[in-house]
Design an enzyme around this catalytic site. Sequence first.
Site, PDB file in Angstrom:
ATOM      1  N   ASP A  35       0.810   4.295  10.718  1.00  0.00           N
ATOM      2  CA  ASP A  35       1.077   2.936   9.940  1.00  0.00           C
ATOM      3  C   ASP A  35       1.756   1.792  10.876  1.00  0.00           C
ATOM      4  OD1 ASP A  35       1.445   0.930   7.815  1.00  0.00           O
ATOM      5  OD2 ASP A  35       3.119   1.653   7.276  1.00  0.00           O
ATOM      6  N   GLU A  86       9.939  -9.814   0.191  1.00  0.00           N
ATOM      7  CA  GLU A  86      10.822 -10.584  -0.851  1.00  0.00           C
ATOM      8  C   GLU A  86      12.139 -10.908  -0.543  1.00  0.00           C
ATOM      9  OE1 GLU A  86      10.229  -8.608  -4.574  1.00  0.00           O
ATOM     10  OE2 GLU A  86       8.188  -9.358  -5.057  1.00  0.00           O
ATOM     11  N   GLY A 129      -2.394  -3.066   6.905  1.00  0.00           N
ATOM     12  CA  GLY A 129      -2.889  -3.909   5.882  1.00  0.00           C
ATOM     13  C   GLY A 129      -2.809  -5.359   6.363  1.00  0.00           C
ATOM     14  N   ASP A 130      -1.980  -5.406   7.664  1.00  0.00           N
ATOM     15  CA  ASP A 130      -2.103  -6.999   8.105  1.00  0.00           C
ATOM     16  C   ASP A 130      -3.353  -7.548   8.580  1.00  0.00           C
ATOM     17  OD1 ASP A 130       0.594  -6.797   7.592  1.00  0.00           O
ATOM     18  OD2 ASP A 130       0.941  -6.356   9.825  1.00  0.00           O
ATOM     19  N   ASP A 181       1.291   5.287   2.669  1.00  0.00           N
ATOM     20  CA  ASP A 181       0.824   6.330   3.654  1.00  0.00           C
ATOM     21  C   ASP A 181       0.666   7.562   3.044  1.00  0.00           C
ATOM     22  OD1 ASP A 181       0.933   3.871   5.459  1.00  0.00           O
ATOM     23  OD2 ASP A 181       3.073   4.175   5.526  1.00  0.00           O
TER      24      ASP A 181
END
Length: 1309
Positions: free
Chosen positions: A413, A644, A833-834, A958
């Site tokens: 990852d 966040e 996931g980028d 993951d």
Amino acid sequence: MAWWNPLALIRDALTGQRVRENDLRHLVSNLPYEGLGKKKQPNRYLPGNAIKTTKYTLLLFIPLNLFEQFHRLANIYFVGLAILNFVPVVNAFEPEVALIPICVILSLTALKDAWEDFRRYQSDKKLNSLPCFIYSRKDKQFVERRWKDVRVGDFVKVLCNEIVPADLLLLHTSDHKGMCHIETSNLDGETNLKERKVVPGLCATEPNFESESFNSVVVCERPNNNLNHFKCYVEKPNTEKVGAGIESLLLRGCTVRNTDHAIGFVVYAGHETKSMLNNNGPRYKRSKLERKLNLDVIFCVILLLAMCLVGALGHFFWRQALPGVPPYLVPDSNGHVDSPSLSSFYMFFSMIILLQVLIPISLYVSIELVKIGQIFFITHDIDLYDEETDSRIQCKALNITEDLGQIEYIFSDKTGTLTENKMVFRRCSVMGTEYPHKENAIRLTVMDEPESEEEVIYNQEPLPPQRGWSLDSEDSDPEGTQRRHESRHKNKFAANAQSNVAFSSPLETEVIPDRKLLRRVSVAESTSISSQKMDPHFEFFLALAICNTVVVSMGTAQRRRTHDYPCSFQSTNPLDNFSNLLKQAGSLRNIFAPKRDRTLSDTSFKEDDRFNPFPKVDDSGVFPSHSQCDESSGVCYEAESPDEAALVHAAKAYGFILLSRTPDSVTVRLPSGRVLVFEVLDTLTFDSNRKRMSVLVRHPITKECVLYTKGADYSIMELLGAPYAEHLSGNQKNVVADTQYHLDCYAKEGLRTLCFTKKVVSAKDYDVWSRSRQSAKAAIDGREQLIMDTAVQLETNLTLLGATGIEDRLQESVPDTILTLREAGIKVWVLTGDKPETAVNIGYACRLLEDEDLVINMSCKNKLACTSILDSTLEEVRRYENDPRNVDTTPDISLVIDGRTLAMLLSKNLQGRFVELAKRCRSVLCCRVTPLQKSGVVKLIREKLRVMTLAIGDGANDVNMIQAADIGIGISGQEGMQAVMASDFAISRFKHLKKLLLVHGHWCYTRLANMIIYFFYKNLANVNLLFWYQFYCGFTATTMLDYWLLIFFNLFYTSVPPIMFGIMDKDVSAEVLLGVPELYRTGQGAGEYSFCTFWVSMLDAFYQSLICFFIPYLVYQDLDVDVFTFGMPLNAVSLITILLHLSIEIKAWTVVHWIIMLGSFAVSLILTLLYTSCVTCNSYWTLQNQLTDPIFYLICIITTVVALLPRYTFHVMRNSINPSPIVQGRHLDRLDASTKEAWIKEWRGYRGAGEVKRSKLSTPPSPSNSRTTASADFLGNDITTWKSLSSGALQHGALSARRENPHSPLTCE
């Protein structure tokens, strides 16, 4: 019908099974039925809360444990032989003696299992006896009971800091807003607080909850192990249905925080709770070496059967050749003697009993002991200890340590694994204008300088709040500065200690505002408040502060832990910290000229985060601007994700401070001090399909329903129009186009991007949408899809406010680690996931991609184009490989794939071609992938290429990938411990992977492989002595040694040295293994434990046994000696040869080696002397007589030399003429420290100089000539490193074009 009626019991059991297997459960309160019999309880068919994790009972332990042990075929084999030995016609030993080895093994294993089960029993007893409060109708109050007394349908009260005993549907809390904070670290390792709210519309607003007045029916789904989803609704007496989800469920094992008490209705108890359903126990994995071992055991069984068949046939022919019945063949009671054929049939089984040691009974036990020793050394390696987190490596899978030395593919990852997962706010774009935040970049640059990385932040002492700030405000107290430097270590430890709040390091929380944007926000606030027309800049920062799930803890409600540290050690003003940072950086001190007139006023920016938690609110929902803050309390943010946290702290830096959050409201303080209270109408949580989240609020100024949305850029832009909002016009169209350009720039810089939007929802539209939303929440079937559909329905026609760029920094030594792993022959894949631009930038930064690489970027919109591009690319690569001009070159190809293309490539008709292309690539980067795609890629490569794979990650997304790989490694980062709990090994930093694989992995594999081969050799060499003797005793399964001495040989004499060899042998030092990573390749593929090495050792065992038998035989053949006098030298010679054989194989001698080797020989001598001193033994005083005979010593010397001469000669010739890489590594180890260090530094500089070419390296200087300069030509043809492609060698299409411009990737769209 009576309770003991069998039919009634069966009927009751079947009814209970149907109730438990129903998809829906209807639960009612137990209070009306309190005191009645079990038959009248409404929830009697559901299990209680007592748990039992033990496997055995006191009465059934022995049969159950034996049954479990007999699942191992080796145990059945040896027990069968022991039983067979009790048959008189086939026994070869005394029956009682033959039972000893297997009984010892079974007893030791049973004791271990009994101890483990007893510990489980104690744990269960302790857990079931924990106190809790259950409501009693008889006592009219909550009374103290034990956890095991809790039943489904009870009302349970949980106090602050207590653990929830069962899965509870939250009905009431002490908070007037109906909110409860929980900590789920026991379940997923996440230490941040999570909010849970009571089921709406029941008893939330009542000050005192009356359990007896609850007369609703709770309808919930069947228990499952999904910790993030729960389907339920409460049906009131008036048939009204109120939906409830995971947000109203308190899971067993969670801890209540910051809430005085919470009352819940038990929906799941005991083994049906979600935490228990996720507790599957340790996972068993079979290592690659173990699978090979089982195959070789089968070969040994075949060899044993062949030797027994030879013995049976030999006995048959020997009996046939006898002229009559010899006197030593005793007939039975009838005077009958077995025929030669029947006797040879019996002899076959007698030979199996005699030669049974050929199958090593103690090998499996020895392997377990060796692995325990290996894990001890791994977990106590100081280099794998992380001081910052005070954690060391965890080995959770005890049986696959050797697989660490055979890894060929690593799947990693990115976020939190390669990066720190510490999100730093860097830049933003608001309404098409980009704000670079140069001051914040300077702060981060200062923190990166030597001796000051986060050090200055850690050394900050609390300062009085200031009314303003300027860049030239400096602390002129030298004594204070010196005092802070002296307490550097102490403060840094304290700062780390407060990390129980996730994502709260100074690197993440401190943000230096952009001057231009700060002025623009100040103007926007005044105009928005005065005109009630919201300025986009004002709305942008409101969205940053509101659109999240961050939990706010106040000074009056801090997490109640006795060991907590204060929430923060730094100043409350990040601008003050930046001023002090500039002091520490000499090169940056004078970047800004003093400009006193530009000092910010106390009203335009006030960074005081202390407030009164209960100020008065006027009718408009706005706090009076003159309300004072309580200086004794503070604000602490606890976020579920670092993104966040970074955004909330960025909003705080601009004065938009999130003060509190409840299920119904969000409170934000503006830069001017005015406080706004937003009524939360609904929260559309983030999911992996939408890739966004939204918050629907009622604006306190305009009274409008406003939807604030944040999400991935591509998911937001799709809602605006594709991709530059062509349907928009005027200024809005320009804003979208400019923002998209800024997003692309952010991605190229490696920043993580998010977009923020708003939408004003009319009251009519909200009413219609709200009804459909409530209907979806109350549904059971398809609830998630219905809820997502309502979210998608509302998130349309959004207005873009701006975008943010957040930096996630690489962890320390990640580029060096990836480069080293690639040089070790390991192919590294990154699955993230980028978006592709961000991933590619990080790929170059971490050296996954190199400037000289041919980067193939596959981004396809349909399967036809994907197939065409895949075929053409694969053909191009094949053509290059087949070109005779490229015989000794390897193309450096890297592949970049997006998630949509990857989904096409994983289809069955494209899998083969994709794998064929991927295996030719040095590295692969997959972007925009889902957790399911991650695991799919790992499974595809592992199954198609049959290679050893390793997956490493840090988050819950993951887990699938980690479990799909041969070895799963979790990183204990900031996103909880779900990856760690699902992994086989857990580390705290990615850089630890280098030593774990290259050093410990190599050692574990080579040690265990050599030990297993030696074990087979040892047993065969010893057993063959008995086999050769059969040729001279008529194949009658007799021995030339006493039975006890045969047992002593394997039980005492030769049992410990192989274990020591498997735990402590070290073929090459850690320094050389890390400095020359190509040595790791010796364990990949077949490795050292191959078909060839196994059978060479077997042949060597046959040869040595022949020498050890026939040299003493030739010496004693004309002498008058008894059989035990002949057998005693055989036993001694065999022991000496076997021990000296191990001495040749040992690579690094220590004091422990000498003690064990000499001790084994001494123990054998002492035990044999003691045993042969017994008058009752068959070989009485045999060894004592032998020790006085010179022939005995001569036999021992000559036989040992002749037996070991071939192996020793082979080692000498191979290591001199054609040394292996490992041998050359040992030569390097023998150099003096300075020469060895110089050679490794020279080689490292050579490999890191850019293009590392395949080279023929010469042998290093010998220890006797250590002053000779170590050449870079060292490792020979056996070790190869990557060779970059020369532009002249590339003659074909895209490959040639790529070399002309190496910085432009080959894009296939």
